[in-house]
Design a protein around this motif. Structure first.
Motif, PDB file in Angstrom:
ATOM      1  N   GLY A  84       0.402  -1.205  -0.144  1.00 52.89           N
ATOM      2  CA  GLY A  84      -0.210  -0.298  -0.017  1.00 52.89           C
ATOM      3  C   GLY A  84       0.873   0.990  -0.206  1.00 52.89           C
ATOM      4  N   GLY A  85       2.376   1.734  -0.450  1.00 47.94           N
ATOM      5  CA  GLY A  85       2.238   1.914  -0.827  1.00 47.94           C
ATOM      6  C   GLY A  85       2.011   3.787  -0.973  1.00 47.94           C
ATOM      7  N   TRP A  86       1.393   3.434  -2.114  1.00 45.52           N
ATOM      8  CA  TRP A  86       1.158   4.897  -2.997  1.00 45.52           C
ATOM      9  C   TRP A  86      -0.429   5.548  -2.005  1.00 45.52           C
ATOM     10  CZ3 TRP A  86       2.847   7.584  -7.205  1.00 45.52           C
ATOM     11  CH2 TRP A  86       2.202   8.815  -7.045  1.00 45.52           C
ATOM     12  N   THR A  87      -0.344   4.389  -1.403  1.00 45.68           N
ATOM     13  CA  THR A  87      -1.913   5.018  -0.376  1.00 45.68           C
ATOM     14  C   THR A  87      -1.258   5.653   0.773  1.00 45.68           C
ATOM     15  OG1 THR A  87      -3.386   3.064  -1.161  1.00 45.68           O
ATOM     16  CG2 THR A  87      -4.114   4.481   1.055  1.00 45.68           C
ATOM     17  N   LYS A  88      -0.111   5.412   0.908  1.00 47.33           N
ATOM     18  CA  LYS A  88       0.780   5.854   2.542  1.00 47.33           C
ATOM     19  C   LYS A  88       0.938   7.274   1.836  1.00 47.33           C
ATOM     20  CE  LYS A  88       1.742   1.566   4.751  1.00 47.33           C
ATOM     21  NZ  LYS A  88       0.878   0.631   4.088  1.00 47.33           N
ATOM     22  N   VAL A  89       1.531   7.148   1.129  1.00 44.19           N
ATOM     23  CA  VAL A  89       2.188   8.240   0.455  1.00 44.19           C
ATOM     24  C   VAL A  89       1.075   9.409   0.148  1.00 44.19           C
ATOM     25  CG1 VAL A  89       3.611   9.754  -1.185  1.00 44.19           C
ATOM     26  CG2 VAL A  89       4.493   7.246  -0.178  1.00 44.19           C
ATOM     27  N   VAL A  90       0.162   9.219  -0.246  1.00 43.04           N
ATOM     28  CA  VAL A  90      -1.067  10.184  -0.117  1.00 43.04           C
ATOM     29  C   VAL A  90      -1.618  10.426   1.129  1.00 43.04           C
ATOM     30  CG1 VAL A  90      -3.410  10.180  -1.682  1.00 43.04           C
ATOM     31  CG2 VAL A  90      -1.750   9.313  -2.442  1.00 43.04           C
ATOM     32  N   SER A 118       3.101  15.089  -8.576  1.00 40.66           N
ATOM     33  CA  SER A 118       1.569  15.913  -9.344  1.00 40.66           C
ATOM     34  C   SER A 118       0.740  14.249  -9.667  1.00 40.66           C
ATOM     35  CB  SER A 118       1.823  16.147 -10.800  1.00 40.66           C
ATOM     36  OG  SER A 118       2.264  15.365 -11.510  1.00 40.66           O
ATOM     37  N   PHE A 119       1.216  12.988  -9.388  1.00 38.52           N
ATOM     38  CA  PHE A 119       0.723  12.122  -9.613  1.00 38.52           C
ATOM     39  C   PHE A 119      -0.343  11.980  -7.592  1.00 38.52           C
ATOM     40  CE2 PHE A 119       2.988  11.763 -13.422  1.00 38.52           C
ATOM     41  CZ  PHE A 119       2.223  11.794 -14.073  1.00 38.52           C
ATOM     42  N   ARG A 122      -3.037  14.658  -7.467  1.00 41.21           N
ATOM     43  CA  ARG A 122      -3.919  14.076  -8.461  1.00 41.21           C
ATOM     44  C   ARG A 122      -4.833  13.070  -7.653  1.00 41.21           C
ATOM     45  NH1 ARG A 122      -1.473  13.668 -14.910  1.00 41.21           N
ATOM     46  NH2 ARG A 122      -3.756  11.715 -13.902  1.00 41.21           N
ATOM     47  N   SER A 123      -4.335  11.991  -7.064  1.00 41.23           N
ATOM     48  CA  SER A 123      -4.743  10.815  -6.555  1.00 41.23           C
ATOM     49  C   SER A 123      -5.688  11.683  -5.025  1.00 41.23           C
ATOM     50  CB  SER A 123      -3.847  10.167  -5.708  1.00 41.23           C
ATOM     51  OG  SER A 123      -3.108   9.164  -6.398  1.00 41.23           O
ATOM     52  N   LEU A 124      -4.899  12.769  -3.521  1.00 43.50           N
ATOM     53  CA  LEU A 124      -5.782  12.972  -3.254  1.00 43.50           C
ATOM     54  C   LEU A 124      -6.909  13.796  -3.213  1.00 43.50           C
ATOM     55  CD1 LEU A 124      -3.611  14.934  -0.535  1.00 43.50           C
ATOM     56  CD2 LEU A 124      -5.263  16.344  -1.387  1.00 43.50           C
ATOM     57  N   LEU A 125      -6.665  14.714  -4.982  1.00 43.21           N
ATOM     58  CA  LEU A 125      -7.698  15.056  -5.114  1.00 43.21           C
ATOM     59  C   LEU A 125      -9.506  14.713  -5.578  1.00 43.21           C
ATOM     60  CD1 LEU A 125      -6.196  18.252  -7.614  1.00 43.21           C
ATOM     61  CD2 LEU A 125      -7.130  18.293  -5.366  1.00 43.21           C
ATOM     62  N   ILE A 126      -9.008  12.975  -5.944  1.00 43.58           N
ATOM     63  CA  ILE A 126      -9.703  11.880  -5.749  1.00 43.58           C
ATOM     64  C   ILE A 126     -10.334  11.906  -4.421  1.00 43.58           C
ATOM     65  CG2 ILE A 126     -10.595  10.021  -6.914  1.00 43.58           C
ATOM     66  CD1 ILE A 126      -8.293   9.971  -8.717  1.00 43.58           C
ATOM     67  N   ARG A 127      -9.155  11.350  -3.473  1.00 41.55           N
ATOM     68  CA  ARG A 127      -9.807  10.386  -2.447  1.00 41.55           C
ATOM     69  C   ARG A 127     -10.176  11.646  -1.329  1.00 41.55           C
ATOM     70  NH1 ARG A 127      -5.195   7.592   0.231  1.00 41.55           N
ATOM     71  NH2 ARG A 127      -6.882   7.090   1.437  1.00 41.55           N
ATOM     72  N   TYR A 128      -9.761  12.693  -1.386  1.00 39.10           N
ATOM     73  CA  TYR A 128      -9.997  14.063  -0.445  1.00 39.10           C
ATOM     74  C   TYR A 128     -10.211  15.193  -0.978  1.00 39.10           C
ATOM     75  CZ  TYR A 128      -6.999  10.745   2.913  1.00 39.10           C
ATOM     76  OH  TYR A 128      -6.563   9.735   3.164  1.00 39.10           O
ATOM     77  N   PRO A 129     -11.526  15.129  -2.032  1.00 38.78           N
ATOM     78  CA  PRO A 129     -12.136  16.104  -2.644  1.00 38.78           C
ATOM     79  C   PRO A 129     -11.566  17.822  -1.598  1.00 38.78           C
ATOM     80  CG  PRO A 129     -13.899  14.978  -2.539  1.00 38.78           C
ATOM     81  CD  PRO A 129     -12.202  13.993  -1.537  1.00 38.78           C
ATOM     82  N   ASP A 130     -12.004  17.568  -0.890  1.00 33.56           N
ATOM     83  CA  ASP A 130     -12.430  18.516  -0.102  1.00 33.56           C
ATOM     84  C   ASP A 130     -11.075  19.057   0.887  1.00 33.56           C
ATOM     85  OD1 ASP A 130     -15.509  19.064  -0.660  1.00 33.56           O
ATOM     86  OD2 ASP A 130     -15.405  17.491   0.781  1.00 33.56           O
ATOM     87  N   ALA A 131      -9.869  18.502   0.515  1.00 29.37           N
ATOM     88  CA  ALA A 131      -8.808  18.730   1.255  1.00 29.37           C
ATOM     89  C   ALA A 131      -8.538  20.322   1.036  1.00 29.37           C
ATOM     90  CB  ALA A 131      -8.065  18.063   1.302  1.00 29.37           C
ATOM     91  N   VAL A 132      -8.504  20.603  -0.364  1.00 33.47           N
ATOM     92  CA  VAL A 132      -7.799  22.015  -0.280  1.00 33.47           C
ATOM     93  C   VAL A 132      -8.870  23.065  -1.490  1.00 33.47           C
ATOM     94  CG1 VAL A 132      -5.632  20.939  -0.940  1.00 33.47           C
ATOM     95  CG2 VAL A 132      -6.903  21.027  -3.027  1.00 33.47           C
ATOM     96  N   ASP A 133      -8.182  23.874  -1.308  1.00 30.21           N
ATOM     97  CA  ASP A 133      -9.348  25.597  -2.549  1.00 30.21           C
ATOM     98  C   ASP A 133      -8.526  25.182  -4.324  1.00 30.21           C
ATOM     99  OD1 ASP A 133     -11.007  26.144  -0.296  1.00 30.21           O
ATOM    100  OD2 ASP A 133      -8.982  26.666   0.477  1.00 30.21           O
ATOM    101  N   GLY A 134      -7.699  24.683  -3.983  1.00 28.67           N
ATOM    102  CA  GLY A 134      -7.215  24.825  -5.649  1.00 28.67           C
ATOM    103  C   GLY A 134      -5.706  24.424  -5.441  1.00 28.67           C
ATOM    104  N   LEU A 222       2.872   3.143 -10.561  1.00 28.46           N
ATOM    105  CA  LEU A 222       2.203   2.869 -11.772  1.00 28.46           C
ATOM    106  C   LEU A 222       0.625   3.044 -11.388  1.00 28.46           C
ATOM    107  CD1 LEU A 222       4.419   0.039 -13.608  1.00 28.46           C
ATOM    108  CD2 LEU A 222       4.335   2.417 -14.577  1.00 28.46           C
ATOM    109  N   GLY A 223       0.752   1.840 -10.013  1.00 22.46           N
ATOM    110  CA  GLY A 223      -0.382   2.004  -9.731  1.00 22.46           C
ATOM    111  C   GLY A 223      -1.170   3.017  -9.773  1.00 22.46           C
TER     112      GLY A 223
END
Length: 309
Positions: A84-90, A118-119, A122-134, A222-223
């Motif tokens: 679960g490395g990618w999940t942990k980094v996000v 940047s990738f 992008r994962s954060l914007l999907i998983r936590y859509p309200d985290a940031v304002d831009g 890649l995941g």
């Protein structure tokens, strides 16, 4: 005068203390969180961070797992986690976001991710859509499903044969080997990161930059690419979120602009309402480090942020 503080916080892996930095200067009017790329670290953004701090932005960022000073003694460089490395980094990026937002609860909050960062963004914007304002997505791109599937299969097999913490010359070539071809004859193996030779040399001579990517990290990355590109995931982003896609027009990570355009089109197809894109002619991957042009890039980023405060 810019004030720089350094601190640590616990990674979502439950074991690693992540190294983080915060820059402040003028009376703060917003927060900008930075997310760095693979085989580098957050202190490389010091010049840009000081510029933004002087403009009234609290700038914060950390070294990802296995990068820079977020590498525990005996740890494996350029490796996230056994599972679960990618999940942990996000999640680590989100943790720092939460901590910083709690410290500055009344300030608008922006995220800037570069390259691998940047990738991650992008994962954060999907998983936590309200985290940031831009969000500013810098040095990003789009990857074919065939390339992702082939790479995932290869790294799965090699991970079982060699171990996820190992490096492999073929994996390194697969990950980055093609990027330099467009700039032959090559002076270094990383001519693709910048057209400015001094910037390239600083990267090459930095012991915390340029290490080979482990099999496990490339598999995780890649995941992340696949996760980011699924239409159903793209639709989970906030449609009213302002996004700036910004890259060098000669950046091979973004397929010389074509991958950036595909990303923009996918965001728009997912219903995103405020997507801007800037491609800089002749600039390569690290547009913040293209010495001759970086002031223009800095000012453009500042202008975009000010439009969305």
């Amino acid at each position: 005068m810019t004030n720089l503080s350094e601190f640590t916080f616990l990674s979502s892996d439950g074991a690693t203390q992540l190294h983080a930095m915060e820059w402040t200067d003028a009376t703060p009017r917003a927060v900008l969180q930075l997310t760095h790329g693979v085989a580098e670290y957050i202190a490389r953004y010091d010049h840009f961070a000081r510029f933004m701090a002087a403009q009234g932005f609290v700038v914060v960022g950390h070294d990802h797992l296995g990068h820079g000073y977020s590498l525990p003694r005996g740890g494996t460089p350029i490796f996230f986690a056994g599972k679960g490395g990618w999940t942990k980094v996000v999640d680590d990026v989100y943790t720092l976001c939460q901590k910083t937002h709690a410290k500055y609860p009344d300030l608008p909050y922006f995220l800037l991710g570069h390259s691998m960062g940047s990738f991650v963004a992008r994962s954060l914007l999907i998983r936590y859509p309200d985290a940031v304002d831009g969000a500013i997505i810098m040095g990003s791109g789009w990857n074919s499903e065939a390339a992702i599937a082939g790479g995932r299969l290869l790294t799965t097999v090699l991970g079982k044969l060699q171990g996820k913490r190992s490096t492999n010359d073929f994996v390194t070539s697969l990950a980055f080997g093609s990027y330099n071809k467009a700039f032959a004859p090559n002076r270094t193996v990383v001519d693709w990161i910048a057209s400015d030779p001094d910037s390239v040399d600083r990267y090459v001579n930095d012991p915390l930059c340029g290490q080979d990517v482990t099999i496990g990290l490339f598999h995780d990355m890649l995941g992340g690419f696949r996760f980011n590109q699924k239409a159903e995931n793209l639709r989970k982003m906030r449609t009213d979120l302002p996004v700036l896609l910004i890259s060098g027009a000669d950046d091979p990570v973004g397929a010389m602009g074509k991958g950036v355009e595909k990303t923009r089109d996918a965001f728009l197809a997912a219903g995103m309402e405020h997507v801007d894109m800037v491609l800089y002619p002749t600039l390569r991957h690290e547009i913040l480090n293209e010495t001759q042009h970086r002031q223009t890039v800095y000012e453009d980023i500042l202008h975009w942020l000010e439009q969305h405060l």
